[in-house]
Design a protein around this motif. Structure first.
Motif: not given
Length: 409
Positions: A182-183, A21-28
């Protein structure tokens, strides 16, 4: 730099996550799981890495080189940088997949499958794998090709139209709210799937999208609108919710602002000391004339300092609070008491101040053990763990199959 050591057991120790993942949703989401002890292997693009490495607010970089956006969501992870289009890289990833518990990705629908990294590809080598996909609008339908970005989803799901004052434009929340919801839903789905696997031995696919998440987290507003077939109308004043009556809202003081939530109107008027305002003490008037009432209450609160008003309101058991900036929130006495702001050492950025893990477990506490990694910082380490010889690793690094930006010792 050595990892921070802790003697406490970790709730998710032994769980391995392959994180595309990248950016915010997946990384958080994966950071929350990493804080609880999961071994998160972040798989990044050679050289460039996660898109958030190159994005920042106001062109400011921590330590002169590191994006605060990236540092916020990627602690406690290891980074391996691989060219996903390379057959050699695919063979490495599928070897790692054999012992992985979870795969997380939030590319646009179809991208991972087209590259050969879809759920069926991973399940073929590991039937127990849990594969979590995050998208903007789901895997199909009329919006499948639209970009799924936080503010866009806020606009589509009603929250922007319900936020702010009636004479102002629809107002987005001042944080990546859709992505963070989403996270949380990713974590909720992954942990549910892990529990099911403990009982059944079976993996499964978890699908999360921003559209569904934002609607679900506005369920009380949606239930009201759907069942009475009427949208909320935003107030023209500092009333804090389009469905609420006075005094619910934000009020000025001599030196700042305070919030007042659900509180007995008569008690509030007694604290402010203007009995003329009791003429509005009627449930119908408190909604129908809420903007007028707000203005008159604001004229009274504006005569007080924030500290004096807070003391008087709390003494009367009025639900209230100060309005604080981010820097003021960091110095809040309750925040300091709970040690909700902490820091870690980064090999390039130096000391990075961050928000501490929000959930506390008595026996298996969340911890910060590693800083956010450099691109491919752990490429050599991870490839060695999976049995690849140093000669092979060096060959892949030289050919571009893999990449390593290794931290100084």
């Amino acid at each position: 730099m050595t990892d921070t050591q802790t003697s406490a057991p970790a709730a998710l120790a032994g769980i391995r996550i392959l994180d595309f993942s990248h950016l915010l949703q997946g990384p958080f989401a994966t950071q929350l799981l990493a804080d609880m002890g999961a071994d998160v292997i972040k798989i990044e693009r050679p050289g460039k890495g996660d898109l958030f490495r190159s994005l920042t607010f106001r062109n400011k970089w921590v330590g002169g080189s590191e994006s605060p956006n990236f540092l916020a969501w990627n602690r406690n992870k290891r980074s391996i940088a691989l060219n996903l289009k390379s057959p050699e890289a695919k063979s490495v990833i599928m070897e790692m997949a054999k012992t992985a518990d979870i795969v997380v990705q939030n590319f646009r629908p179809g991208v991972m499958k087209a590259l050969g990294y879809g759920y069926e590809d991973f399940r073929a080598v590991n039937p127990r794998v849990i594969y979590c996909s995050g998208s903007g609008y789901g895997e199909d339908g009329p919006y499948v090709d639209r970009p799924g970005q936080d503010m866009l989803v806020q606009g589509l799901t009603g929250i922007m139209a319900a936020t702010g004052q009636a004479d102002a434009p629809p107002t987005p929340v001042g944080a990546g709210f859709s992505d963070q919801i989403g996270a949380m839903n990713m974590v909720y789905g992954i942990l549910s799937a892990l529990y099911w696997r403990e009982k059944s031995g079976l993996g499964q696919e978890v699908k999360v999208n921003l559209l569904a998440g934002m609607l679900a987290h506005q369920n009380q507003e949606m239930v009201m609108a759907l069942n009475f077939n009427e949208d909320f109308k935003r107030p023209r004043s500092g009333i804090g919710h389009p469905g609420m009556d006075a005094p619910f809202g934000t009020y000025p003081t001599q030196d700042g602002w305070v919030t007042i939530a659900m509180s007995p109107y008569r008690t509030l008027v007694g604290v402010l000391g203007n009995d003329d305002l009791l003429v509005y003490d009627d449930p119908e008037k408190l909604f129908a004339q809420r903007d007028e009432i707000w203005r008159k209450l604001a004229a009274e609160t504006g005569k007080w300092t924030t500290a004096a008003l807070m003391e008087a309101l709390l003494e009367a058991d009025i639900w209230c609070g100060e309005v604080k900036s981010h820097l003021q929130a960091a110095e809040d006495p309750q925040v300091r008491h709970m040690e909700l702001v902490t820091s870690y050492e980064h090999p390039r950025a130096g000391t990075v101040k961050v928000v501490a893990p929000p959930v506390r477990l008595s026996e298996t506490p969340a911890t910060i053990r590693k800083p956010a990694p450099l691109v491919g910082q752990h490429t050599r380490e991870i490839l060695r763990e999976f049995g690849y010889a140093e000669e092979q690793v060096s060959s892949w690094l030289a050919s571009g199959v893999a990449y390593a930006d290794e931290a100084p010792e």
